[in-house]
Design a protein around this motif. Structure first.
Motif, PDB file in Angstrom:
ATOM      1  N   ASP A  31      21.190  67.872  22.565  1.00 55.96           N
ATOM      2  CA  ASP A  31      20.571  68.768  23.533  1.00 55.96           C
ATOM      3  C   ASP A  31      19.999  70.002  22.863  1.00 55.96           C
ATOM      4  OD1 ASP A  31      20.936  67.209  25.657  1.00 55.96           O
ATOM      5  OD2 ASP A  31      22.404  68.510  26.703  1.00 55.96           O
ATOM      6  N   ASP A  32      20.830  70.596  21.953  1.00 57.73           N
ATOM      7  CA  ASP A  32      20.354  71.782  21.243  1.00 57.73           C
ATOM      8  C   ASP A  32      19.072  71.467  20.493  1.00 57.73           C
ATOM      9  OD1 ASP A  32      22.421  73.346  22.065  1.00 57.73           O
ATOM     10  OD2 ASP A  32      23.642  73.041  20.246  1.00 57.73           O
ATOM     11  N   THR A  70      23.773  69.838  18.541  1.00 54.30           N
ATOM     12  CA  THR A  70      23.935  68.699  19.435  1.00 54.30           C
ATOM     13  C   THR A  70      22.547  68.144  19.729  1.00 54.30           C
ATOM     14  OG1 THR A  70      23.665  70.010  21.419  1.00 54.30           O
ATOM     15  CG2 THR A  70      25.893  69.844  20.535  1.00 54.30           C
ATOM     16  N   GLU A  77      25.554  72.269  12.770  1.00 53.69           N
ATOM     17  CA  GLU A  77      25.409  71.042  13.543  1.00 53.69           C
ATOM     18  C   GLU A  77      24.794  71.346  14.889  1.00 53.69           C
ATOM     19  OE1 GLU A  77      28.757  68.519  13.824  1.00 53.69           O
ATOM     20  OE2 GLU A  77      29.335  68.891  11.731  1.00 53.69           O
TER      21      GLU A  77
END
Lengths: 439, 170
Positions: free
Chosen positions: B8-9, B6, B4
């Motif tokens: 932002d990632d 985010t 998973e």
């Protein structure tokens, strides 16, 4: 005619034929490993060799380590302020006592057994000293110091204890040219940090010849010339220029600038902003030296060959180029920029920018020089063509810059040192050499 | 197993991917001698391209380098390389650029500072050379793509003794 010119003439390498006005060099001079080895003993072990500029060791304790004539040396300014040149080799078992290319040191410590030498060369530390008998004296084990002298900030050393000449005597007519360079600042000249360390897969003498060869300029350097013209370079304000022999293998070309000179020769390519500053400098030089010498210092380009392996090219920037043989077919080139220490920062930037435009391994000219001398070296593989010709200008009283007199002066000295039994021949010249006498 | 990311990632990975693709494209254009395209499409009008000297580390003020091109001189370099006037690049050498270790050092929104490692192999005129260096790019973000505003290649070589010259654009 062609075949006759290729017929060997005895075993001479340099064939200086004053009757036919023909000067030829047997190409073995560039390819033969035995000759390359002899050059190290007959030339590099005897001559005064350029080590560096005093500005590279500005204060007490500063040093540079580099190879000179194939030998690792350290040029150090001792705590007493004196510049010395030492063999970079521990007097105990031989390791390099300095492995940093430059720096600041009160002493040099050999990493092998921690023998320690002061920056004046004295052995000041020996661990476990009771391993030696009463006859052991530290004074016998100081660093080997080479005979060195400085002329106008240029430091030379010789490995020959019998070298009969002082440095100024050795430099002969070249002193005048070092004066013209060092006179460019009242407070002294300095080497700008950042050396261009490169080389060529060619014999070192090809780079010496190339550096005093103006004949190739318009042919090989079209792209540089074209670029300078696009920047707004203008024809020189006067004509003239000449090539000269300066004695003992040294030679020079002197000519009006084709572009501009950051010191005090403004042309539109430098831009209007710096014009008042550059012209004010020019006026100061006229006050200091009079109009004639000022023009020679500020308004003249020159390329000076100092035998055997130093070139100083003073044009749109000044470069000091030290050329070291590595066997017959490879050389190492060290180029640095020299500039007035008190130079205006904007003009320093102009100087550096124009230096890079022309010079160095990525300039718009030097890479082509490297390529062409490597091409010569490859061409020599065809030994059917035995000689290279350097006769241009032998028919003239005062050879022009596009002639080859400075290169002939280099080769004549090379020939004397390589072939004469007399280790240090004087300036004695064969009679009847019109226009070929050193100035 | 699922990974998973985010939001932002995901954005960071996407940006890193876009930057990498941009640098790979640059390498390809240079390798293919498409220098005008490279100059026109990938650089800003105030580009500065530098290669510092190999005997100084860092970028000390006032030092002389090997290359320090502004836009005009770089344009000139490109033209000379293409019109055959560069004797040592005529015939043109073959080059192969390996770009790796791409890292976005700072993301200032409109500007990125990017580091990458580079090996450029050059073959031609009977010789082969490798130039090994660390690159720093200042990229200006332009929509989904970028332009290079500052391009510094710090060579790891002690000298260019074997290469002799640096006649290509690194």
């Amino acid at each position: 005619m062609t075949i006759e010119l290729q017929r060997p003439v005895g075993d001479r390498i340099v064939i200086d034929d004053l009757e036919r006005l023909s000067f030829r060099v047997d190409r073995r001079a560039y390819t033969d490993e035995d000759l390359a080895a002899q050059e190290m003993t007959r030339i590099f072990d005897r001559c005064w060799l350029y080590v560096g500029h005093e500005s590279e060791v500005p204060g007490p304790g500063s040093y540079v380590a580099r190879d000179v004539g194939g030998r690792p040396v350290v040029m150090a300014r001792g705590s007493d302020g004196v510049v010395r040149v030492f063999a970079n080799s521990c007097t105990h078992r031989g390791a390099l006592i300095c492995s940093q290319p430059s720096g600041q040191a009160r002493s040099f410590r050999c990493p092998y057994h921690d023998w320690t030498f002061s920056n004046q060369g004295d052995l000041v530390g020996v661990p476990i000293p009771d391993g030696y008998g009463p006859g052991f004296r530290r004074a016998d084990f100081g660093l080997a110091q080479h005979r060195s002298e400085s002329y106008r900030g240029f430091v030379f050393a010789t490995f020959d204890p019998e070298q009969p000449r002082t440095l100024p005597e050795y430099l002969a007519g070249a002193t005048e040219y070092l004066d013209l360079i060092d006179d460019q600042s009242e407070v002294g000249m300095e080497v700008i940090q950042g050396a261009q360390l490169h080389g060529a897969r060619a014999n070192w003498k090809l780079m010496m010849e190339n550096s005093v060869d103006i004949y190739h300029f318009r042919a090989l350097h079209k792209r540089y010339v074209g670029y300078m013209e696009s920047l707004g370079s203008v024809p020189p304000r006067r004509r003239g220029g000449f090539g000269c022999a300066l004695g003992l293998g040294h030679g020079a070309n002197e000519l009006p600038p084709a572009a501009a000179r950051p010191l005090a020769y403004w042309t539109p390519m430098f831009g209007a902003e710096v014009r008042p500053r550059i012209e004010a400098t020019a006026a100061r030089f006229v006050d200091r030296f009079g109009p004639e010498r000022a023009e020679r210092i500020t308004g003249t380009n020159r390329a000076v060959l100092i035998f055997p392996n130093l070139m100083i090219i003073d044009a749109i920037a000044i470069t000091i180029r030290k050329i070291d043989p590595v066997g017959a077919g490879q050389m190492a080139i060290t180029s640095v920029a020299l500039a007035p220490r008190d130079e205006d920062p904007d003009i320093r930037e102009l100087r550096k920018s124009h230096y890079l435009t022309f010079l160095g391994p990525a300039g718009f000219a030097t890479p082509d020089d490297i390529e062409i001398i490597e091409s010569c070296q490859r061409g020599y593989l065809n030994r059917t063509v035995r000689y290279s010709d350097l006769s241009r200008g032998m028919n003239k009283e005062i050879p022009e810059t596009t002639d080859e007199l400075p290169a002939r002066e280099f080769w004549r000295q090379w020939d004397r040192l390589m072939h004469d039994d007399d280790a240090h021949p004087d300036l004695a010249r064969r009679a009847g050499m019109p226009g070929e006498e050193p100035r | 197993m699922t990974i998973e990311l985010t939001v932002d990632d995901a954005a960071r990975v996407r940006l890193w991917h876009r930057v990498s693709q941009f640098l790979f494209r640059e390498a390809r254009l240079l390798d293919e001698w498409r220098l005008v395209e490279w100059y026109d499409e990938m650089l800003t009008g105030d580009i500065r391209y530098s290669v510092p000297a190999t005997d100084v580390r860092g970028e000390p003020a006032g030092a002389l380098g090997l290359i320090d091109d502004d836009a005009a001189r770089l344009r000139q370099r490109v033209e000379q390389l293409l019109n055959g006037e560069v004797w040592c690049e005529n015939p043109r050498s073959r080059t192969n650029r390996m770009i790796s270790n791409v890292e976005i050092l700072t993301d200032r929104g409109s500007h990125l500072d990017v580091a990458a490692n580079m090996v450029v192999y050059r073959f031609g005129h009977g010789r082969s050379d490798a130039y090994v260096g660390k690159c720093r790019f200042e990229l200006v973000v332009e929509g989904e793509s970028f332009r290079i505003r500052r391009r510094v290649v710090v060579l790891d070589h002690e000298t260019l003794y074997e290469h002799g010259k640096l006649s290509i654009i690194l």
